[in-house]
Design a protein around this motif. Sequence first.
Motif, PDB file in Angstrom:
ATOM      1  N   LEU A 157      66.303  45.450 -30.243  1.00 29.27           N
ATOM      2  CA  LEU A 157      65.543  44.362 -29.624  1.00 29.27           C
ATOM      3  C   LEU A 157      64.981  44.901 -28.311  1.00 29.27           C
ATOM      4  CD1 LEU A 157      64.788  41.313 -29.826  1.00 29.27           C
ATOM      5  CD2 LEU A 157      66.637  40.942 -28.187  1.00 29.27           C
ATOM      6  N   SER A 158      63.692  45.232 -28.343  1.00 26.15           N
ATOM      7  CA  SER A 158      63.072  45.870 -27.187  1.00 26.15           C
ATOM      8  C   SER A 158      63.297  45.040 -25.920  1.00 26.15           C
ATOM      9  CB  SER A 158      61.571  46.013 -27.447  1.00 26.15           C
ATOM     10  OG  SER A 158      60.963  46.694 -26.369  1.00 26.15           O
ATOM     11  N   GLY A 159      63.645  45.730 -24.849  1.00 25.29           N
ATOM     12  CA  GLY A 159      63.813  45.066 -23.555  1.00 25.29           C
ATOM     13  C   GLY A 159      64.972  44.088 -23.512  1.00 25.29           C
ATOM     14  N   ASP A 160      65.941  44.232 -24.447  1.00 24.18           N
ATOM     15  CA  ASP A 160      67.063  43.278 -24.503  1.00 24.18           C
ATOM     16  C   ASP A 160      66.562  41.843 -24.385  1.00 24.18           C
ATOM     17  OD1 ASP A 160      69.287  44.914 -24.928  1.00 24.18           O
ATOM     18  OD2 ASP A 160      69.502  45.378 -22.797  1.00 24.18           O
ATOM     19  N   TYR A 163      67.891  36.256 -24.201  1.00 26.39           N
ATOM     20  CA  TYR A 163      68.853  35.656 -23.293  1.00 26.39           C
ATOM     21  C   TYR A 163      69.386  36.636 -22.244  1.00 26.39           C
ATOM     22  CZ  TYR A 163      71.971  31.774 -21.947  1.00 26.39           C
ATOM     23  OH  TYR A 163      72.592  30.750 -21.274  1.00 26.39           O
ATOM     24  N   GLN A 164      69.282  37.952 -22.489  1.00 28.95           N
ATOM     25  CA  GLN A 164      69.796  38.896 -21.489  1.00 28.95           C
ATOM     26  C   GLN A 164      69.025  38.784 -20.165  1.00 28.95           C
ATOM     27  OE1 GLN A 164      72.657  40.665 -22.090  1.00 28.95           O
ATOM     28  NE2 GLN A 164      72.669  39.520 -23.990  1.00 28.95           N
ATOM     29  N   PRO A 165      67.688  38.692 -20.191  1.00 23.33           N
ATOM     30  CA  PRO A 165      66.995  38.520 -18.903  1.00 23.33           C
ATOM     31  C   PRO A 165      67.392  37.218 -18.200  1.00 23.33           C
ATOM     32  CG  PRO A 165      65.460  39.248 -20.594  1.00 23.33           C
ATOM     33  CD  PRO A 165      66.752  38.927 -21.299  1.00 23.33           C
ATOM     34  N   ARG A 166      67.453  36.123 -18.947  1.00 24.32           N
ATOM     35  CA  ARG A 166      67.781  34.839 -18.317  1.00 24.32           C
ATOM     36  C   ARG A 166      69.217  34.839 -17.778  1.00 24.32           C
ATOM     37  NH1 ARG A 166      67.305  30.811 -22.621  1.00 24.32           N
ATOM     38  NH2 ARG A 166      67.146  32.591 -24.021  1.00 24.32           N
ATOM     39  N   MET A 167      70.154  35.346 -18.592  1.00 20.68           N
ATOM     40  CA  MET A 167      71.544  35.396 -18.116  1.00 20.68           C
ATOM     41  C   MET A 167      71.664  36.300 -16.899  1.00 20.68           C
ATOM     42  SD  MET A 167      73.869  35.701 -21.540  1.00 20.68           S
ATOM     43  CE  MET A 167      75.325  34.725 -21.254  1.00 20.68           C
ATOM     44  N   THR A 168      70.983  37.446 -16.957  1.00 19.30           N
ATOM     45  CA  THR A 168      71.097  38.391 -15.853  1.00 19.30           C
ATOM     46  C   THR A 168      70.507  37.805 -14.580  1.00 19.30           C
ATOM     47  OG1 THR A 168      71.004  40.196 -17.456  1.00 19.30           O
ATOM     48  CG2 THR A 168      70.596  40.762 -15.158  1.00 19.30           C
ATOM     49  N   ALA A 169      69.374  37.124 -14.697  1.00 22.54           N
ATOM     50  CA  ALA A 169      68.775  36.474 -13.526  1.00 22.54           C
ATOM     51  C   ALA A 169      69.732  35.427 -12.958  1.00 22.54           C
ATOM     52  CB  ALA A 169      67.432  35.833 -13.887  1.00 22.54           C
ATOM     53  N   ASN A 170      70.345  34.648 -13.843  1.00 22.75           N
ATOM     54  CA  ASN A 170      71.351  33.663 -13.403  1.00 22.75           C
ATOM     55  C   ASN A 170      72.492  34.361 -12.670  1.00 22.75           C
ATOM     56  OD1 ASN A 170      71.511  31.016 -15.980  1.00 22.75           O
ATOM     57  ND2 ASN A 170      70.036  31.427 -14.394  1.00 22.75           N
ATOM     58  N   LEU A 171      73.007  35.432 -13.253  1.00 17.18           N
ATOM     59  CA  LEU A 171      74.175  36.114 -12.674  1.00 17.18           C
ATOM     60  C   LEU A 171      73.833  36.712 -11.321  1.00 17.18           C
ATOM     61  CD1 LEU A 171      75.655  37.870 -15.842  1.00 17.18           C
ATOM     62  CD2 LEU A 171      76.598  35.901 -14.622  1.00 17.18           C
ATOM     63  N   ILE A 172      72.641  37.265 -11.195  1.00 13.40           N
ATOM     64  CA  ILE A 172      72.266  37.884  -9.929  1.00 13.40           C
ATOM     65  C   ILE A 172      72.046  36.810  -8.859  1.00 13.40           C
ATOM     66  CG2 ILE A 172      70.371  39.119  -8.795  1.00 13.40           C
ATOM     67  CD1 ILE A 172      70.296  40.869 -11.412  1.00 13.40           C
ATOM     68  N   LYS A 173      71.423  35.704  -9.234  1.00 13.38           N
ATOM     69  CA  LYS A 173      71.083  34.694  -8.231  1.00 13.38           C
ATOM     70  C   LYS A 173      72.247  33.784  -7.852  1.00 13.38           C
ATOM     71  CE  LYS A 173      66.141  34.451  -8.622  1.00 13.38           C
ATOM     72  NZ  LYS A 173      65.875  34.483  -7.178  1.00 13.38           N
TER      73      LYS A 173
END
Lengths: 775, 116
Positions: A157-160, A163-173
């Motif tokens: 899955l190119s670029g993960d 949900y990985q971008p959304r989860m990661t943005a949540n986790l970082i913020k």
Amino acid sequence: MFEDFNMELYRTEARWQEGEYTVTRTSVWTAPGCHNGCGVLLYSKNGKLEKIEGDPNAPFNRGRLCLRCINMIEQVYSNDRLKWPLKRVGEKGDNKWQRITWDEAYDIIEAKYNEIKDNHGVESIATLVGTGRNSMWQPAVITRAIFGSPNLCFGFLSGDSCYQPRMTANLIKLGDCVISDCSQTHPLREKNSEWKKPEVIVVWGNNPLVSNGDGFMGHWIVDMMRLGTKLIVVDPALTWLAAKADIWLRGRPGTDAALALGFLNVIINEDLYDHDFVENWTYGFEDLVERVKEYPPEKVADITWIPKDQIVEAARMYAKAKPAAIQWGLAIDMQMAAMEASGAITDLMALTGNIDVPGGNIIQRYAYNRSKKYGSAIEYIPEEMLLKRIGTYESPIHESGYTPFIPPDKLLECLETGRPYPVQMLWLQGTNPIANMAGEAPRVYAAMKKVPFCVVVDLFMTPSAVAFADLVLPAAMSVERDSFRAWWTPLRSIARGAEQYEQSKSDEEIVLDLGKRIRPDRFDKYKDVNEYLTQLLKEDGGVDYDFDTLVERVNDFWDWDYTYQKHEKGLLRSDGQPGFVTPTGLYEFTSPLFDVWGFDMLPKHIEPVEGPYTTPELMREFPLILTTGNRLWGCFHSEHRQLPTMREIHPDPMMDINPQTAKELGINEGDWVWLENRRGRCKQKARFNIGLDPKVVRGEHGWWFPEKEGAEPTLYGVFDSNINNLTTMGVHGPTHYGAPYKSTVCKVYKVTPENDRVSPTEIVTRMGGFSYAKR
Amino acid sequence: MQKGEDNARYGLLIDYEYCTNCHTCEVACKKELGLKPGEYGIKVLEDGPRQNPSGKWEWSYLPVPTSLCNLCEKRVAEGRKPTCVHHCQSGIMYYGPVEELAKKLAEKPKMVLYSK
């Protein structure tokens, strides 16, 4: 509406006898797949499942069930199911197999593992997994705790970009993930006195009624509508929800970050934001104020193709509603600006004070912290082995462990180049990449062919198994397995309600079998799956009861998950202090981590890599914007294509086109058409969508044809209608997250006998792919 | 809920304002009645989508019971709801004596009552 059930018949215990049926009350979650875990009643006789009903006593679904689970019997006892382990006897792609025993299969795997360990290093074993279902932690444990390899990958899955971008943005913020609150976290649901109805729900980049993404049952939106919730829908296509919305924002695919920045601009400039939350709980607001100045509504209208007045009106409506929730989805992940859009939309939730308030976007952890999902068993990988992860060093967020995967685009490069080392073995469990989520599927096909040894664990023979596998292992279905679900809440039992079909084994059994063979030091301590599951339930501060007790309880709601305003109560941080799990302890509009990693700390718009403003010359040949991956009611991704009842509803792959565009191209509704760009083409049937922008077309994914010949060159027709002949690999946002599955370009023209002489699958499997065919 | 001895006519009340075309009723019915592909005890029909003069979209789905529908007499005799009513994902189908359902029909617009 979900009342008046006969409570004498629909009992609350876990098992009972009803006439000749044994009734098992539990939940189902893969296989077959889906992201939900609905409560069911399994009626079996002599070990065979005979009937299934939705469990009225399950707060999650309250009796209702979708067509796929209602059709469970047809799926479980489909004669096409894999019945026993199979060993390849012909060439790869010949679809010739020999029946073997599980012991023989394990012997082969163990011997191959030892050979790889001695000659190449275990890191040259890589695993591919599919989307979020009950086959996430099992392959992670097999890869890391049993084989000892650090290379677990989302199946190309190119670029993960799921949900990985959304989860990661949540986790970082904010250090945790947030979901929209439709009362689902509390057993009393809407009757929970603390809960409030969202006044507005923004349905952004998903059609949840069909997709049920990320553990969110889509029809909860309808429950809210019936209580009076208003909708704003962001979608390039007219969906039923969009038609019912107060405001439908028909945006250009791939411009969600710009739209969110436009919302932020209006809310800040019109002083509609939550001053209390911003002043007390956030970091970096002034920087955000500066950034949004670059995105006035006029400019955002130009970028997104959404009229300025609608943007302003929607931003006001969202900001003024108290509370309001954003139900976001996959489309946000599937663009160049995935991380940027995810961050900006999370900022909207914070700016309006909707984080962790009733009816807003609530902070959730997996029930009792019982699930590590794809991150399972990472503790078994020593530091020097972590350094050998393929491609991870090129992506700081992957390297830091925010995502437990290696980047799929880098794994593809590795297979193609043999650098940093050749992959000797692929383990595929619950994934069918070339039929489903691999971008640029023909390229992935060619690369995967190079790997010497491949094992596939699945339900049915798939195109990926035929093309690559040396061994195919039959997996048990949800109704045949003992397991549990802790993705969000409640903690749910998954209890066996039928004997396993033929010689299939559950994913949990395969973990234990292999573990006892290869790593007895780690797995001999578990007598059986039941003991192993008990350990997973109890370890590291989990629940204080065993698996059998969970089976008796069926559902266990974790009070932490339904506690609101956890940041104020000191419930998030390990030090017990109020605040969020971030370096500053605050919600971070600007992320110091992003700065360390060398990324822009604030959200911004990134143009799709192909499109009218980036590649105008390309648009002369390929004048339409292509978006892909809209969901089907009866088929979950590439699944369910074997089943007559589902194929009656979905006989053919469909592409959506505005009738005006179709007329200009001489296309009638129901015509087979080619969708083509410079990477390849596929054929689907035209369906008119009056709400779609005339410059945008939409193609379905996941199509293969189990009714066709399995052997190459036919290979179940996997490339004939494969929309991923047109998508990309290796094209992603600056953070390595997000790929333009939903924002590329194409042309559309009618299929004719003259232009359809050689099938796309034959071009890919026999002629080296589309570029060869064009030469 | 259980069908009584009263000889009352029973039927289905459907709040079609919230029918999403999820196909659950169609498939649940097929499984209950053992129907083959192409056969339906209830079928969802579509109107729209099209834009009204105000700009608002009109898009409705309407489940229509066919002559094969027997209001799940076997399930009802067991004390269950008809399977479409039980499983409807929007929870918008109601079963009962038509006289009772008719009272409910008056509660809101965009509902239909089928008698059997």
